[in-house]
Design a protein around this motif. Structure first.
Motif, PDB file in Angstrom:
ATOM      1  N   GLN A 248       0.826  -1.210   0.000  1.00 66.67           N
ATOM      2  CA  GLN A 248       0.000   0.000   0.000  1.00 66.67           C
ATOM      3  C   GLN A 248       0.859   1.259   0.000  1.00 66.67           C
ATOM      4  OE1 GLN A 248      -3.248  -0.236  -0.425  1.00 66.67           O
ATOM      5  NE2 GLN A 248      -3.076  -2.474  -0.408  1.00 66.67           N
ATOM      6  N   GLU A 249       1.931   1.230   0.793  1.00 65.08           N
ATOM      7  CA  GLU A 249       2.834   2.376   0.838  1.00 65.08           C
ATOM      8  C   GLU A 249       3.532   2.575  -0.496  1.00 65.08           C
ATOM      9  OE1 GLU A 249       5.550   5.460   1.847  1.00 65.08           O
ATOM     10  OE2 GLU A 249       3.516   4.909   2.463  1.00 65.08           O
ATOM     11  N   GLY A 250       3.950   1.492  -1.127  1.00 64.27           N
ATOM     12  CA  GLY A 250       4.616   1.597  -2.419  1.00 64.27           C
ATOM     13  C   GLY A 250       3.723   2.216  -3.476  1.00 64.27           C
ATOM     14  N   VAL A 251       2.454   1.820  -3.515  1.00 66.26           N
ATOM     15  CA  VAL A 251       1.506   2.376  -4.475  1.00 66.26           C
ATOM     16  C   VAL A 251       1.267   3.860  -4.203  1.00 66.26           C
ATOM     17  CG1 VAL A 251      -0.884   2.299  -5.284  1.00 66.26           C
ATOM     18  CG2 VAL A 251       0.381   0.169  -4.920  1.00 66.26           C
ATOM     19  N   GLN A 252       1.044   4.204  -2.927  1.00 69.18           N
ATOM     20  CA  GLN A 252       0.795   5.599  -2.580  1.00 69.18           C
ATOM     21  C   GLN A 252       2.004   6.481  -2.899  1.00 69.18           C
ATOM     22  OE1 GLN A 252      -2.119   7.060  -1.608  1.00 69.18           O
ATOM     23  NE2 GLN A 252      -2.912   5.019  -2.148  1.00 69.18           N
ATOM     24  N   ALA A 253       3.190   5.970  -2.601  1.00 67.84           N
ATOM     25  CA  ALA A 253       4.400   6.745  -2.892  1.00 67.84           C
ATOM     26  C   ALA A 253       4.553   6.972  -4.390  1.00 67.84           C
ATOM     27  CB  ALA A 253       5.618   6.017  -2.334  1.00 67.84           C
ATOM     28  N   PHE A 254       4.236   5.945  -5.184  1.00 63.65           N
ATOM     29  CA  PHE A 254       4.317   6.084  -6.640  1.00 63.65           C
ATOM     30  C   PHE A 254       3.333   7.142  -7.141  1.00 63.65           C
ATOM     31  CE2 PHE A 254       2.737   4.921 -10.865  1.00 63.65           C
ATOM     32  CZ  PHE A 254       3.924   4.895 -11.588  1.00 63.65           C
ATOM     33  N   LEU A 255       2.100   7.087  -6.651  1.00 61.93           N
ATOM     34  CA  LEU A 255       1.081   8.032  -7.101  1.00 61.93           C
ATOM     35  C   LEU A 255       1.384   9.457  -6.646  1.00 61.93           C
ATOM     36  CD1 LEU A 255      -2.139   5.893  -6.456  1.00 61.93           C
ATOM     37  CD2 LEU A 255      -1.019   6.357  -8.656  1.00 61.93           C
ATOM     38  N   GLN A 256       1.982   9.578  -5.481  1.00 60.99           N
ATOM     39  CA  GLN A 256       2.294  10.900  -4.925  1.00 60.99           C
ATOM     40  C   GLN A 256       3.682  11.392  -5.318  1.00 60.99           C
ATOM     41  OE1 GLN A 256       1.629  10.459  -0.696  1.00 60.99           O
ATOM     42  NE2 GLN A 256      -0.500   9.797  -0.977  1.00 60.99           N
ATOM     43  N   LYS A 257       4.384  10.592  -6.097  1.00 56.53           N
ATOM     44  CA  LYS A 257       5.713  10.946  -6.607  1.00 56.53           C
ATOM     45  C   LYS A 257       6.682  11.304  -5.481  1.00 56.53           C
ATOM     46  CE  LYS A 257       3.761  12.662 -10.966  1.00 56.53           C
ATOM     47  NZ  LYS A 257       3.830  11.328 -11.562  1.00 56.53           N
ATOM     48  N   ARG A 258       6.761  10.412  -4.487  1.00 55.41           N
ATOM     49  CA  ARG A 258       7.671  10.598  -3.343  1.00 55.41           C
ATOM     50  C   ARG A 258       8.354   9.282  -3.028  1.00 55.41           C
ATOM     51  NH1 ARG A 258       5.433   7.924   0.853  1.00 55.41           N
ATOM     52  NH2 ARG A 258       3.160   7.662   0.909  1.00 55.41           N
ATOM     53  N   PRO A 259       9.474   9.327  -2.309  1.00 55.36           N
ATOM     54  CA  PRO A 259      10.146   8.088  -1.913  1.00 55.36           C
ATOM     55  C   PRO A 259       9.272   7.301  -0.924  1.00 55.36           C
ATOM     56  CG  PRO A 259      11.633   9.956  -1.712  1.00 55.36           C
ATOM     57  CD  PRO A 259      10.243  10.513  -1.926  1.00 55.36           C
ATOM     58  N   PRO A 260       9.169   5.987  -1.076  1.00 51.96           N
ATOM     59  CA  PRO A 260       8.380   5.196  -0.117  1.00 51.96           C
ATOM     60  C   PRO A 260       9.074   5.065   1.217  1.00 51.96           C
ATOM     61  CG  PRO A 260       9.469   3.754  -1.689  1.00 51.96           C
ATOM     62  CD  PRO A 260       9.743   5.163  -2.142  1.00 51.96           C
ATOM     63  N   GLN A 261       8.279   4.904   2.259  1.00 51.22           N
ATOM     64  CA  GLN A 261       8.798   4.691   3.618  1.00 51.22           C
ATOM     65  C   GLN A 261       8.279   3.318   4.073  1.00 51.22           C
ATOM     66  OE1 GLN A 261      10.896   6.870   5.230  1.00 51.22           O
ATOM     67  NE2 GLN A 261      10.885   8.041   3.308  1.00 51.22           N
ATOM     68  N   TYR A 262       9.039   2.294   3.781  1.00 57.96           N
ATOM     69  CA  TYR A 262       8.600   0.930   4.083  1.00 57.96           C
ATOM     70  C   TYR A 262       8.853   0.581   5.556  1.00 57.96           C
ATOM     71  CZ  TYR A 262       8.381   0.270  -0.979  1.00 57.96           C
ATOM     72  OH  TYR A 262       8.065   0.379  -2.313  1.00 57.96           O
ATOM     73  N   THR A 263       7.956  -0.236   6.092  1.00 57.73           N
ATOM     74  CA  THR A 263       8.046  -0.630   7.499  1.00 57.73           C
ATOM     75  C   THR A 263       8.276  -2.121   7.690  1.00 57.73           C
ATOM     76  OG1 THR A 263       5.632  -0.941   7.638  1.00 57.73           O
ATOM     77  CG2 THR A 263       6.519   1.250   8.192  1.00 57.73           C
ATOM     78  N   GLY A 264       8.231  -2.894   6.614  1.00 57.14           N
ATOM     79  CA  GLY A 264       8.393  -4.337   6.744  1.00 57.14           C
ATOM     80  C   GLY A 264       7.137  -5.015   7.259  1.00 57.14           C
ATOM     81  N   LYS A 265       5.998  -4.383   7.078  1.00 55.79           N
ATOM     82  CA  LYS A 265       4.719  -4.933   7.534  1.00 55.79           C
ATOM     83  C   LYS A 265       3.810  -5.254   6.363  1.00 55.79           C
ATOM     84  CE  LYS A 265       5.782  -4.118  11.870  1.00 55.79           C
ATOM     85  NZ  LYS A 265       6.079  -5.200  12.824  1.00 55.79           N
TER      86      LYS A 265
END
Length: 265
Positions: A248-265
């Motif tokens: 979910q974070e990866g998709v949101q980061a892509f759409l918002q054109k920002r680096p993802p902040q992954y948590t390992g969850k």
């Protein structure tokens, strides 16, 4: 995780656990204690969610010179077959512990990586080497067959023909040649080695580590299955991946054109 090991050093920084084999006076040749300590570390790391990447390396001038032969000969002074079985079982437990890590593990290779030390490195997910690295399946030089998974990992990385050649002739391969053959992921100048290892480890530690665990499991299960079975397996694992917070974070980061902040969850 405890840190009071004798033959191994551990350091944790920014999600990366660096595990250093520490018998430099014998080029980090394996002792029974070092095998046991490495196994404990890998099995403990597998349960620690704070650890997002593991680096395995060697102190001093080498990654590892294989088994400490002085210890090996001493162990065989009694019942040779029983001692050999117990000895190999200890290595097997370590290899399984490495393979079962949910997070990526990098073998950072410099100087010599021979015999069982090389095969332990082959059990890791990625291998990065300095240009002074030298690799050899040295077993036949002393009348032994490759152990520690050499007959499993080498053919899968190099193909059956080249793997058999290295085992029979105990040919020594340089870092650049190992990269060309696909034995390692990358070879870098020795002056850039430490920085390159750190950069790779931090990149993985900042990634979607839950997804990495699924990828590792998928690839491991796919090795002995036909295409239809693998495609079905992919569907099962993709369903798990879609349900992760990292997806979910990866998709949101892509759409918002920002680096993802992954948590390992």
């Amino acid at each position: 995780m405890r840190t009071d090991f004798q033959d191994v050093l551990v350091q944790f920084d920014e999600g990366v656990l660096t595990v250093t084999m520490n018998r430099p006076h014998v080029l980090n040749a394996f002792s029974d204690l070092m095998i046991a300590e490495l196994t404990e570390i890998m099995e403990t790391a597998a349960e620690d969610e704070a650890i997002r990447c593991v680096v395995l390396t060697g102190a001093g001038r080498a990654f590892g010179a294989g088994q400490d032969l002085a210890i090996f000969v001493q162990e065989r002074s009694g019942d040779g077959s029983e001692a050999t079985t117990e000895h190999l079982q200890a290595y097997h437990r370590l290899i399984f512990a490495i393979q079962r890590l949910p997070m990526p593990i990098i073998a950072a290779l410099h100087g010599v990586a021979a015999g069982i030390s090389l095969n332990i490195a082959l059990a890791c997910d990625l291998r990065i080497a300095a240009d002074n690295a030298r690799f050899t399946e040295a077993f036949a030089r002393i009348g032994l067959v490759p152990d520690g998974g050499g007959a499993y990992f080498l053919p899968r990385l190099l193909g059956a023909g080249k793997a058999l050649e290295l085992a029979l002739l105990t040919t020594e391969i340089t870092g650049p040649e190992a990269e060309r053959l696909g034995l390692i992921s990358k070879c870098v100048p020795i002056a850039e080695f430490e920085a390159a290892v750190t950069a790779l480890a931090r990149r993985l530690a900042q990634g979607p580590t839950r997804t990495y665990a699924l990828i590792k499991d998928l690839f491991a299960q796919a090795q002995d299955k036909d295409l239809a079975a693998v495609l079905q397996l992919e569907g099962t694992f993709q369903a798990k991946a879609i349900g992760t917070a990292d997806h979910q974070e990866g998709v949101q980061a892509f759409l918002q054109k920002r680096p993802p902040q992954y948590t390992g969850k």
